[in-house]
Design a protein around this motif. Structure first.
Motif, PDB file in Angstrom:
ATOM      1  N   ARG A 137     -23.153 -20.027  -9.862  1.00 37.34           N
ATOM      2  CA  ARG A 137     -23.852 -19.278 -10.794  1.00 37.34           C
ATOM      3  C   ARG A 137     -25.137 -20.094 -11.516  1.00 37.34           C
ATOM      4  O   ARG A 137     -24.741 -21.359 -11.887  1.00 37.34           O
ATOM      5  CB  ARG A 137     -22.877 -18.775 -11.991  1.00 37.34           C
ATOM      6  N   ARG A 138     -26.317 -19.428 -11.463  1.00 39.19           N
ATOM      7  CA  ARG A 138     -27.252 -20.316 -12.144  1.00 39.19           C
ATOM      8  C   ARG A 138     -27.547 -19.663 -13.507  1.00 39.19           C
ATOM      9  O   ARG A 138     -27.901 -18.507 -13.653  1.00 39.19           O
ATOM     10  CB  ARG A 138     -28.620 -20.105 -11.153  1.00 39.19           C
ATOM     11  N   LEU A 139     -27.716 -20.376 -14.293  1.00 39.60           N
ATOM     12  CA  LEU A 139     -27.933 -20.134 -15.953  1.00 39.60           C
ATOM     13  C   LEU A 139     -29.382 -19.258 -15.907  1.00 39.60           C
ATOM     14  O   LEU A 139     -30.172 -20.076 -15.351  1.00 39.60           O
ATOM     15  CB  LEU A 139     -27.884 -21.105 -16.905  1.00 39.60           C
ATOM     16  N   SER A 140     -29.361 -18.313 -16.673  1.00 43.87           N
ATOM     17  CA  SER A 140     -30.852 -17.716 -16.740  1.00 43.87           C
ATOM     18  C   SER A 140     -31.776 -18.755 -17.791  1.00 43.87           C
ATOM     19  O   SER A 140     -31.157 -19.694 -18.359  1.00 43.87           O
ATOM     20  CB  SER A 140     -30.662 -16.388 -17.692  1.00 43.87           C
ATOM     21  N   LEU A 141     -33.069 -18.636 -18.015  1.00 42.85           N
ATOM     22  CA  LEU A 141     -33.935 -19.636 -18.704  1.00 42.85           C
ATOM     23  C   LEU A 141     -33.298 -19.514 -20.183  1.00 42.85           C
ATOM     24  O   LEU A 141     -33.212 -20.252 -20.989  1.00 42.85           O
ATOM     25  CB  LEU A 141     -35.280 -19.109 -18.472  1.00 42.85           C
TER      26      LEU A 141
END
Length: 252
Positions: A202-206
């Motif tokens: 999972r990639r964090l949103s900005l």
């Protein structure tokens, strides 16, 4: 007779020194702790942000835990433990560093291996160095080299062990899996016991990244001294491997 023996010994010592090969230029990869004798200190307690912090030293296995002291030498097989709000920072002679906090237990092992038994930690390599380092847990192992990684073992293990890249590339090895999971800046996985499928990255949103980096990381921001890699972290966004790759993308 004594004078003769002294002169002969001095000549032998001088010849031995001259016969040694010249030292090679310093390498960007400092030597591993695996080559250090067990009685040689390889790290120091560089910060004690909050107490209690304890150390169990293998130099005197019969002694009980003692309170950690600023500047205390640490050795292979030593264990560092915190309770409650305790937080501490340890720095190795080769450029590796870690922070642990809040009911954490970590043992220093050979070959630049840090074994986290419970709690949470952040680990980094000083900028400019490439020191192969591993963070092992009972459920997976993270390999870092010139990066900054966060690992957390929750009290409820069913929530999953969290591996998170603050900066750079972090490779996570799962038991009985030949393929590693690669995390870039701002990416994480949760490794849960008895999972039959590999965890999803999972990639964090900005927005998550900015909120998380600014407020929610107790080990990143709550110490009086910033991490050596803090200036790099502040310039990165999720999905980037390094400042170099980020600048290359901008040029292209």
């Amino acid at each position: 007779m004594k004078s003769y023996l002294f002169i002969a010994a001095a000549a032998i010592a001088l010849f031995g020194c001259e016969s040694q090969p010249s030292p090679t230029p310093s390498s960007p990869v400092p030597s591993s702790t695996s080559n250090a004798p067990t009685n040689q200190a390889i790290a120091k307690v560089s910060l004690i942000e909050d107490k209690p912090v304890f150390v169990a030293s293998q130099q005197n296995p019969q002694s009980k835990e003692i309170d950690a002291q600023l500047g205390m030498d640490l050795y292979v097989a030593d264990t560092v433990r915190t309770e409650a709000n305790g937080k501490t920072q340890v720095e190795f002679n080769n450029g590796v560093g870690f922070r642990i906090g809040g009911d954490s237990i970590l043992q220093i092992q050979p070959q630049n291996r840090l074994h986290l038994k419970s709690g949470k930690m952040i680990t980094w390599i000083k900028p400019g160095l490439k020191v192969p380092t591993e963070i092992s847990t009972p459920y997976a192992t993270a390999a870092i080299r010139g990066t900054t990684a966060f690992v957390e073992i929750p009290k409820d293990i069913n929530q999953g062990v969290r591996f998170f890249s603050w900066e750079g590339t972090v490779s996570v090895k799962l038991p009985n899996q030949s393929k590693e999971i690669v995390l870039l800046t701002g990416e994480e996985i949760l490794v849960k016991p008895n999972d039959t499928k590999p965890p999803v990255v999972r990639r964090l949103s900005l927005k998550e990244w900015k909120d998380h980096a600014a407020q929610k990381s107790s080990l990143l921001r709550s110490f009086k001294m910033p991490l050596p890699t803090q200036p790099i972290i502040d310039k990165l966004i999720p999905g980037q491997a390094s400042l170099e790759t980020a600048s290359q993308k901008k040029k292209s």
